[in-house]
Write a protein that holds these residues in place. Structure first.
Motif, PDB file in Angstrom:
ATOM      1  N   MET A   1       0.840  -1.174   0.000  1.00 39.12           N
ATOM      2  CA  MET A   1       0.000   0.000   0.000  1.00 39.12           C
ATOM      3  C   MET A   1       0.888   1.240   0.000  1.00 39.12           C
ATOM      4  N   ALA A   2       0.466   2.287  -0.629  1.00 39.64           N
ATOM      5  CA  ALA A   2       1.266   3.506  -0.746  1.00 39.64           C
ATOM      6  C   ALA A   2       1.280   4.267   0.568  1.00 39.64           C
ATOM      7  N   GLU A   3       2.259   5.113   0.696  1.00 40.78           N
ATOM      8  CA  GLU A   3       2.360   5.953   1.872  1.00 40.78           C
ATOM      9  C   GLU A   3       1.217   6.949   1.885  1.00 40.78           C
ATOM     10  N   GLN A   4       0.676   7.233   3.045  1.00 40.44           N
ATOM     11  CA  GLN A   4      -0.448   8.138   3.147  1.00 40.44           C
ATOM     12  C   GLN A   4      -0.123   9.269   4.102  1.00 40.44           C
ATOM     13  N   VAL A   5      -0.558  10.459   3.755  1.00 44.14           N
ATOM     14  CA  VAL A   5      -0.457  11.641   4.595  1.00 44.14           C
ATOM     15  C   VAL A   5       0.955  11.866   5.116  1.00 44.14           C
ATOM     16  N   GLY A   6       1.948  11.518   4.344  1.00 41.66           N
ATOM     17  CA  GLY A   6       3.330  11.808   4.709  1.00 41.66           C
ATOM     18  C   GLY A   6       3.892  10.965   5.838  1.00 41.66           C
ATOM     19  N   THR A   7       3.152   9.968   6.301  1.00 38.40           N
ATOM     20  CA  THR A   7       3.690   9.111   7.357  1.00 38.40           C
ATOM     21  C   THR A   7       3.867   7.711   6.804  1.00 38.40           C
ATOM     22  N   ALA A   8       4.907   7.057   7.255  1.00 39.82           N
ATOM     23  CA  ALA A   8       5.176   5.696   6.797  1.00 39.82           C
ATOM     24  C   ALA A   8       4.174   4.747   7.428  1.00 39.82           C
ATOM     25  N   MET A   9       3.887   3.680   6.695  1.00 33.56           N
ATOM     26  CA  MET A   9       3.005   2.651   7.244  1.00 33.56           C
ATOM     27  C   MET A   9       3.658   2.045   8.475  1.00 33.56           C
ATOM     28  N   PRO A  10       2.891   1.861   9.557  1.00 31.20           N
ATOM     29  CA  PRO A  10       3.477   1.197  10.722  1.00 31.20           C
ATOM     30  C   PRO A  10       3.815  -0.253  10.367  1.00 31.20           C
ATOM     31  N   LEU A  11       5.003  -0.673  10.738  1.00 28.99           N
ATOM     32  CA  LEU A  11       5.453  -2.034  10.478  1.00 28.99           C
ATOM     33  C   LEU A  11       5.295  -2.866  11.740  1.00 28.99           C
ATOM     34  N   ILE A  12       5.001  -4.135  11.583  1.00 27.70           N
ATOM     35  CA  ILE A  12       4.797  -4.991  12.750  1.00 27.70           C
ATOM     36  C   ILE A  12       6.074  -5.066  13.594  1.00 27.70           C
ATOM     37  N   GLY A  13       7.230  -4.966  12.964  1.00 27.69           N
ATOM     38  CA  GLY A  13       8.489  -4.984  13.696  1.00 27.69           C
ATOM     39  C   GLY A  13       8.683  -3.797  14.621  1.00 27.69           C
ATOM     40  N   ASP A  14       7.907  -2.727  14.393  1.00 28.13           N
ATOM     41  CA  ASP A  14       7.998  -1.537  15.250  1.00 28.13           C
ATOM     42  C   ASP A  14       7.363  -1.760  16.613  1.00 28.13           C
ATOM     43  N   PHE A  15       6.604  -2.852  16.748  1.00 30.22           N
ATOM     44  CA  PHE A  15       5.811  -3.050  17.958  1.00 30.22           C
ATOM     45  C   PHE A  15       6.218  -4.265  18.781  1.00 30.22           C
ATOM     46  N   VAL A  16       7.367  -4.860  18.483  1.00 28.00           N
ATOM     47  CA  VAL A  16       7.753  -6.076  19.201  1.00 28.00           C
ATOM     48  C   VAL A  16       8.608  -5.747  20.417  1.00 28.00           C
ATOM     49  N   ASP A  17       8.595  -6.655  21.360  1.00 25.91           N
ATOM     50  CA  ASP A  17       9.491  -6.577  22.509  1.00 25.91           C
ATOM     51  C   ASP A  17      10.732  -7.393  22.179  1.00 25.91           C
ATOM     52  N   LEU A  18      11.887  -6.794  22.332  1.00 24.23           N
ATOM     53  CA  LEU A  18      13.145  -7.486  22.038  1.00 24.23           C
ATOM     54  C   LEU A  18      13.572  -8.270  23.275  1.00 24.23           C
ATOM     55  N   ILE A  19      12.889  -9.385  23.496  1.00 20.89           N
ATOM     56  CA  ILE A  19      13.118 -10.220  24.673  1.00 20.89           C
ATOM     57  C   ILE A  19      13.992 -11.394  24.267  1.00 20.89           C
ATOM     58  N   ALA A  20      15.027 -11.648  25.050  1.00 12.24           N
ATOM     59  CA  ALA A  20      15.925 -12.768  24.759  1.00 12.24           C
ATOM     60  C   ALA A  20      15.129 -14.063  24.729  1.00 12.24           C
ATOM     61  N   PRO A  21      15.306 -14.856  23.683  1.00 16.48           N
ATOM     62  CA  PRO A  21      14.573 -16.128  23.583  1.00 16.48           C
ATOM     63  C   PRO A  21      15.221 -17.198  24.451  1.00 16.48           C
ATOM     64  N   VAL A  22      14.594 -18.363  24.487  1.00 18.45           N
ATOM     65  CA  VAL A  22      15.170 -19.513  25.184  1.00 18.45           C
ATOM     66  C   VAL A  22      15.425 -20.614  24.156  1.00 18.45           C
ATOM     67  N   ALA A  23      16.325 -21.505  24.505  1.00 17.11           N
ATOM     68  CA  ALA A  23      16.656 -22.647  23.648  1.00 17.11           C
ATOM     69  C   ALA A  23      15.637 -23.759  23.886  1.00 17.11           C
ATOM     70  N   PRO A  24      15.473 -24.658  22.933  1.00 21.85           N
ATOM     71  CA  PRO A  24      14.530 -25.771  23.104  1.00 21.85           C
ATOM     72  C   PRO A  24      14.846 -26.638  24.324  1.00 21.85           C
ATOM     73  N   SER A  25      16.113 -26.697  24.710  1.00 25.79           N
ATOM     74  CA  SER A  25      16.519 -27.538  25.836  1.00 25.79           C
ATOM     75  C   SER A  25      16.431 -26.825  27.192  1.00 25.79           C
ATOM     76  N   THR A  26      16.088 -25.540  27.206  1.00 24.69           N
ATOM     77  CA  THR A  26      15.959 -24.796  28.458  1.00 24.69           C
ATOM     78  C   THR A  26      14.903 -25.470  29.330  1.00 24.69           C
ATOM     79  N   LEU A  27      15.242 -25.717  30.577  1.00 27.06           N
ATOM     80  CA  LEU A  27      14.318 -26.409  31.475  1.00 27.06           C
ATOM     81  C   LEU A  27      13.192 -25.491  31.946  1.00 27.06           C
ATOM     82  N   GLY A  28      12.035 -26.107  32.222  1.00 26.78           N
ATOM     83  CA  GLY A  28      10.879 -25.368  32.700  1.00 26.78           C
ATOM     84  C   GLY A  28      11.179 -24.530  33.924  1.00 26.78           C
ATOM     85  N   ALA A  29      12.043 -25.025  34.814  1.00 26.50           N
ATOM     86  CA  ALA A  29      12.406 -24.264  36.017  1.00 26.50           C
ATOM     87  C   ALA A  29      13.062 -22.938  35.639  1.00 26.50           C
TER      88      ALA A  29
END
Length: 162
Positions: A1-29
């Motif tokens: 979609m084209a840019e509207q009213v001089g503002t860029a389209m909000p991207l989904i990446g603009d709204f994420v929390d940069l939280i460190a992930p866990v590995a598949p082997s990380t224990l539930g504890a």
């Protein structure tokens, strides 16, 4: 979609929390400890050693499991891969928030509230939860309102000139 009213389209990446992930082997504890030490973390992504997402562990569902009778004994020694939602939605960080929402029907939008993974070129960059859904949705609606306001002003100017 084209840019509207001089503002860029909000991207989904603009709204994420940069939280460190866990590995598949990380224990539930350890997952439980992360949630205890990070009260604002609503979901944790589980990623492989290449940074590719495998699933999401949502805080509330996980905490309920741990709180159940024998929950801690059952889940503390299980690996994260056995505790995660393997069907968590995945979104490309560069996708417009509007396109992202348009891809889901009402029932599927509810699933996003439990957490979704955001990737760039297939690699984990962050996790989204209900808060990010609301923020991104508000940005999309604000942008639409601004576009409608601009159209109304343009129409009024055109009528005045006519």
């Amino acid at each position: 979609m084209a840019e509207q009213v001089g503002t860029a389209m909000p991207l989904i990446g603009d709204f994420v929390d940069l939280i460190a992930p866990v590995a598949p082997s990380t224990l539930g504890a350890e997952v439980f400890e992360r949630f205890q030490n990070e009260p604002n973390t609503l979901a944790l992504a589980v990623v492989d050693d290449q940074g590719r997402p495998l699933g999401v562990i949502e805080r509330n569902a996980f905490t309920l499991r741990m709180a159940a009778e024998f929950g801690r004994a059952l889940y503390a020694r299980k690996p994260a891969e056995s505790l995660m939602d393997r069907n968590a939605p995945v979104a490309e960080a560069s996708a417009s928030a509007e396109t992202f929402f348009d891809a889901y029907d009402a029932a599927e939008l509810g699933a996003l509230l439990s957490g979704f993974i955001v990737v760039s070129n297939g690699r984990y960059v962050g996790v989204g939860t209900a808060l990010q859904v609301v923020q991104a949705g508000a940005a999309v609606h604000r942008q639409r309102a601004e576009a409608m306001g601009a159209l109304a002003r343009d129409l009024a100017l055109a009528e005045a000139e006519a």
